[in-house]
Write a protein that holds these residues in place. Structure first.
Motif, mmCIF file in Angstrom:
data_model
loop_
_atom_site.group_PDB
_atom_site.id
_atom_site.type_symbol
_atom_site.label_atom_id
_atom_site.label_comp_id
_atom_site.label_asym_id
_atom_site.label_seq_id
_atom_site.Cartn_x
_atom_site.Cartn_y
_atom_site.Cartn_z
ATOM 1 N N THR A 28 18.537 -31.799 -25.084
ATOM 2 C CA THR A 28 19.629 -32.322 -24.371
ATOM 3 C C THR A 28 20.238 -33.520 -25.205
ATOM 4 N N ARG A 29 19.537 -33.975 -26.269
ATOM 5 C CA ARG A 29 20.044 -35.200 -26.996
ATOM 6 C C ARG A 29 21.229 -34.771 -27.816
ATOM 7 N N ASP A 30 21.122 -33.475 -28.139
ATOM 8 C CA ASP A 30 22.377 -33.127 -29.057
ATOM 9 C C ASP A 30 23.009 -31.809 -28.590
ATOM 10 N N GLY A 31 22.765 -31.562 -27.214
ATOM 11 C CA GLY A 31 23.395 -30.293 -26.756
ATOM 12 C C GLY A 31 22.666 -29.073 -26.859
ATOM 13 N N SER A 32 21.662 -29.076 -27.412
ATOM 14 C CA SER A 32 21.237 -27.703 -27.699
ATOM 15 C C SER A 32 20.096 -27.290 -26.454
ATOM 16 N N ALA A 33 20.266 -28.066 -25.554
ATOM 17 C CA ALA A 33 19.581 -27.738 -24.343
ATOM 18 C C ALA A 33 20.325 -28.522 -23.040
ATOM 19 N N LEU A 34 20.258 -27.983 -21.836
ATOM 20 C CA LEU A 34 21.176 -28.567 -20.916
ATOM 21 C C LEU A 34 20.320 -28.779 -19.516
ATOM 22 N N TRP A 35 20.675 -30.036 -19.013
ATOM 23 C CA TRP A 35 20.025 -30.395 -17.800
ATOM 24 C C TRP A 35 20.207 -29.410 -16.679
ATOM 25 N N ASN A 36 21.302 -28.777 -16.591
ATOM 26 C CA ASN A 36 21.122 -27.843 -15.377
ATOM 27 C C ASN A 36 20.337 -26.524 -15.559
ATOM 28 N N TRP A 37 19.507 -26.525 -16.451
ATOM 29 C CA TRP A 37 18.603 -25.507 -16.526
ATOM 30 C C TRP A 37 17.605 -25.844 -15.388
ATOM 31 N N GLU A 38 17.444 -27.080 -15.082
ATOM 32 C CA GLU A 38 16.261 -27.528 -14.103
ATOM 33 C C GLU A 38 16.732 -26.802 -12.798
ATOM 34 N N LEU A 39 15.459 -26.486 -11.992
ATOM 35 C CA LEU A 39 15.850 -25.387 -10.826
ATOM 36 C C LEU A 39 15.755 -26.369 -9.524
ATOM 37 N N THR A 40 16.616 -26.333 -8.889
ATOM 38 C CA THR A 40 17.018 -27.387 -7.852
ATOM 39 C C THR A 40 17.060 -26.394 -6.594
ATOM 40 N N LYS A 41 16.949 -25.337 -6.478
ATOM 41 C CA LYS A 41 16.976 -24.168 -5.328
ATOM 42 C C LYS A 41 15.631 -23.730 -4.872
ATOM 43 N N PHE A 42 15.243 -24.019 -3.722
ATOM 44 C CA PHE A 42 14.076 -23.387 -3.261
ATOM 45 C C PHE A 42 13.933 -22.185 -2.215
ATOM 46 N N GLU A 43 13.048 -21.354 -2.492
ATOM 47 C CA GLU A 43 12.824 -20.080 -1.756
ATOM 48 C C GLU A 43 14.039 -19.165 -1.729
ATOM 49 N N GLN A 44 14.499 -19.121 -3.019
ATOM 50 C CA GLN A 44 15.932 -18.511 -3.252
ATOM 51 C C GLN A 44 15.624 -17.771 -4.525
ATOM 52 N N ILE A 45 16.149 -16.399 -4.593
ATOM 53 C CA ILE A 45 16.048 -15.808 -5.788
ATOM 54 C C ILE A 45 17.287 -16.254 -6.678
ATOM 55 N N GLU A 46 17.000 -16.470 -8.043
ATOM 56 C CA GLU A 46 18.276 -16.924 -8.742
ATOM 57 C C GLU A 46 17.932 -16.686 -10.210
ATOM 58 N N SER A 47 18.745 -16.555 -11.067
ATOM 59 C CA SER A 47 18.413 -16.118 -12.230
ATOM 60 C C SER A 47 18.343 -17.480 -13.142
ATOM 61 N N GLY A 48 17.236 -18.065 -12.859
ATOM 62 C CA GLY A 48 17.006 -19.140 -13.425
ATOM 63 C C GLY A 48 16.191 -19.131 -14.770
ATOM 64 N N ALA A 49 15.683 -18.333 -15.051
ATOM 65 C CA ALA A 49 14.828 -18.401 -16.460
ATOM 66 C C ALA A 49 15.546 -18.612 -17.840
ATOM 67 N N ILE A 50 14.836 -18.927 -18.679
ATOM 68 C CA ILE A 50 15.223 -19.249 -20.025
ATOM 69 C C ILE A 50 14.334 -18.277 -20.795
ATOM 70 N N HIS A 51 15.234 -17.349 -21.604
ATOM 71 C CA HIS A 51 14.700 -16.364 -22.588
ATOM 72 C C HIS A 51 14.729 -16.882 -23.920
ATOM 73 N N ILE A 52 13.401 -16.954 -24.384
ATOM 74 C CA ILE A 52 13.223 -17.269 -25.997
ATOM 75 C C ILE A 52 12.605 -16.354 -26.525
ATOM 76 N N PHE A 53 13.061 -15.675 -27.785
ATOM 77 C CA PHE A 53 12.333 -14.684 -28.595
ATOM 78 C C PHE A 53 12.800 -15.052 -30.112
#
Length: 698
Positions: free
Chosen positions: A105-130
């Motif tokens: 997040t220091r250079d914008g190559s990651a974002l703070w809104n990736w944090e999961l703040t919804k509970f017991e709800q299905i969401e597309s919250g995962a980060i894919h790294i390959f």
């Protein structure tokens, strides 16, 4: 001019018009190299090509932040891509061998809104790294006064059954804050059917999840690729509600991240709250024997939890002074049922007034268990220097021989430590196994001579602690070991396993895959099989568990590439029991050397080394002059194919680039050229009935 006049032709043939398909001398033998890349390729570890990760909430949504960072390391040159669908984020970076590539997040190559703040709800919250080649991935979530990190587990090492482990919910009346413990489930495939069985502690009966569920409670959900589901306590109780022991199962492999938003250990401590987070190994990778080395603090011990996967799990504990080996304490045998945990010591008695499990602790059980080691809050040691974190203790059965790991580079973390427990040989006066271990290219025993003396009583294990510089580190040797990296800063801390194997050790599989191959001019077609099942009780006899990885060790290989045939990658679901691939020479005019390592899901491996010697060929003469030839006739010449090398050249075919009127008479009879010898190729020139001019180079 008469119509039937026949011209006199002067054809010339270039030797370079000949195309030879040849093979140099080929050989294959077992690979015994101690190189880091070779060691890494033979492990089922945290290295992989594909990851799905999640960022559970640290503290609460809007505190002052430090940095969210994802570190990627590898032993090879590769490219890594990070994608997050909700934020429509995608970024590819280069990874250099044994260096760190950071998304921050220091250079914008990651974002703070990736944090999961919804509970017991299905969401597309995962980060894919390959990545193109295997990498290791580490995550650090650092708010201003709360931090921890974890080692990501590749999708290939995921399982179908997990148990959650964290800590009690914590309500702070003074700050009016509600901090809960919980877990995040991650799916890598569509149609992943998940059963969540909430279990744990609810001493006063008031504990609830964020959505109001209590324990016990069972629910079923369906997740698709990249979706997450997070369950968390509501944080309205103090040290009475804990979801640890919750059982999560699925019809397809899943990932599980256990965490606590911000905990204080023990809960009645007076200061020092911090984030706790770990990616939990699947139950099939749990072990029966664990050894832990006390974190480098002030010598007052660490907090532990032991969690059982099966009913009637009996276990014992001994711990020793880490310097002298003197026994400090031996516990009586205790019994746990599936999902139950034991913890020690969870009570604060004043600054520096209590001691927990110190030195080196040895935990032994009759059935697989998970052992979690925690750093206490700051006042436990009568200092202000430390904060909580938690780290999975690697079972002895899952020790490995090499790892590339990373410490955070944030300046707020001032000290970094590496705890190592290594397998030695108490009967070897030369300590060869221990002396083989190198850290960043330097024999570890030379900088840490105490490693050779600090033997854990009644074991073949040795320990030491090393202070590290920030950044990437490499450790490898002939011995196997576990390693934990951790550090402290101003109001912050982190801890995570640096070395862990993830073998399926819940079944008997001691045989490596069967490998057969055929060659064609240095190109090998491999067939891998995992079909050595024995009839009878699967708990007693050999049961092959399938193919885990097939890798070309890039650092040791030259002029070879690997091409998968059965599938683009080794599938994690369904498990592959047969697989085909080709090892190809890239440039046949150059020598080639390739090391291929094949690993099954029980951690058994086999390595092959292939050599290809580029043929040392020349032609004589370079040009063939056929002289004056009347049109409508033919003439023959001989071209010598010379082997200048020391190995036999095998000829699979001889062709012409553009034959025209030239014909190869005896090409089919030439199958090899002996070393320092030659064979003769007969070339015929056939003139046409009508032709003008002379033939130039063919």
């Amino acid at each position: 001019m008469l119509k039937n006049h026949r011209q006199i032709l002067s054809p010339m043939f270039s030797a370079f018009a000949v195309i030879l398909s040849v093979c140099g001398f080929l050989t294959m033998h077992a690979q015994n190299s101690n190189d880091v890349s070779a060691h890494l390729s033979r492990n089922i570890s945290s290295q992989g090509r594909e990851f799905w990760i999640a960022i559970p909430e640290n503290d609460y949504s809007n505190p002052l932040v430090n940095a969210l960072e994802i570190y990627v390391t590898s032993s090879q040159n590769t490219r890594v891509t990070l994608e997050h669908s909700i934020s429509q984020f995608s970024l590819t970076k280069e990874v250099k061998p044994y260096s760190v590539t950071t998304f921050s997040t220091r250079d914008g190559s990651a974002l703070w809104n990736w944090e999961l703040t919804k509970f017991e709800q299905i969401e597309s919250g995962a980060i894919h790294i390959f990545a193109e080649h295997p990498v290791s991935v580490y995550i650090l979530n650092a708010k201003e006064k709360s931090a921890d990190g974890y080692t990501a587990l590749p999708v290939q090492a995921w399982g179908n059954e997990y148990m959650h482990c964290s800590y009690y919910d914590h309500f702070d009346e003074t700050l009016s804050k509600e901090w809960g413990g919980g877990f995040t489930i991650i799916a890598a495939d569509n149609g992943t059917e998940v059963t969540v069985n909430l279990r744990g502690k609810n001493y006063d009966g008031r504990g609830r999840t964020v959505s109001g569920k209590t324990i016990p409670f069972i629910e079923k959900i369906i997740l698709n690729k990249g979706e997450t589901y997070t369950v968390q306590g509501n944080g309205k109780t103090i040290a009475t509600f804990d979801l640890t022991g919750s059982f999560i199962s699925a019809n397809k492999p899943i990932g599980l991240v256990s965490y606590h938003q911000r905990a204080m250990l023990p809960s009645n401590n007076q200061n020092g709250r911090s984030h706790l987070v770990e990616m939990i190994p699947p139950i099939h990778a749990w072990g029966k024997r664990h050894v832990a080395l006390e974190f480098q603090r002030e010598g007052k011990g660490d907090f532990f939890r032991i969690l059982a996967s099966e009913n009637d799990t009996r276990w014992t504990l001994k711990y020793y002074d880490k310097n002298t080996g003197q026994l400090i304490r031996e516990s009586q045998e205790r019994t746990l049922q599936a999902g139950e945990f034991y913890e020690e010591l969870n009570n604060y008695a004043g600054r520096g007034q209590a001691e927990s499990i110190r030195g080196v602790s040895v935990w032994e059980a009759n059935k697989p268990v998970l052992l979690m080691q925690y750093s206490y809050s700051t006042f436990w040691d009568n200092t202000n220097d430390y904060d909580p974190f938690m780290s999975v203790v690697t079972p002895v059965e899952q020790y490995i021989s090499a790892t590339v790991f990373e410490t955070p580079t944030l300046p707020s973390f001032q000290t970094h430590w590496f705890n190592i427990i290594a397998v030695g040989d108490t009967n070897d006066t030369n300590a060869s196994l221990l002396k083989s271990i190198q850290l960043d290219g330097i024999p570890l025993w030379q900088t840490q001579p105490q490693l050779l003396q600090r033997n854990i009583p009644k074991t073949n294990l040795y320990t030491t602690q090393i202070k590290l510089a920030p950044g990437s580190h490499i450790i490898a040797g002939a011995s196997t070991f576990s390693g934990h990296v951790y550090g402290f800063g101003n109001f912050n801390s982190y801890g995570l396993p640096a070395a862990i194997a993830l073998k399926r050790i819940n079944r008997i599989d001691t045989l490596p895959p069967d490998v057969t191959k055929t060659d064609s001019c240095g190109n090998y077609h491999f067939y891998v099989s995992e079909l050595k099942n024995s009839p009878g009780d699967p708990k007693v006899v050999q049961r092959d568990q399938g193919i885990y990885s097939v890798e070309l060790v890039q650092y040791l290989s030259e002029n070879y590439r690997i091409r998968y045939i059965t599938a683009p990658t080794i599938p994690y679901e369904p498990i592959a029991f047969q697989f085909q691939f080709v090892l190809e020479v890239i440039d046949p005019t150059k020598n080639a050397f390739g090391v291929v390592t094949i690993v099954d899901r029980a951690g058994n491996s086999i390595s092959d080394t292939s050599h290809y010697v580029s043929p040392a060929i020349s032609f004589a003469p370079t040009f063939l002059q056929f002289g004056a030839i009347r049109s409508g006739t033919q003439n023959k010449r001989t071209l010598s194919i010379i082997n200048n090398g020391d190995n036999t050249i095998f000829v699979s075919s001889i062709n012409l680039r553009d034959g025209g009127v030239f014909v190869l008479d005896n090409s089919g009879s030439i199958s090899s050229v002996p070393p320092k010898d030659s064979v003769q190729l007969i070339i015929t020139f056939n003139t046409p009935e009508q032709q003008s001019g002379a033939y130039a180079d063919e």
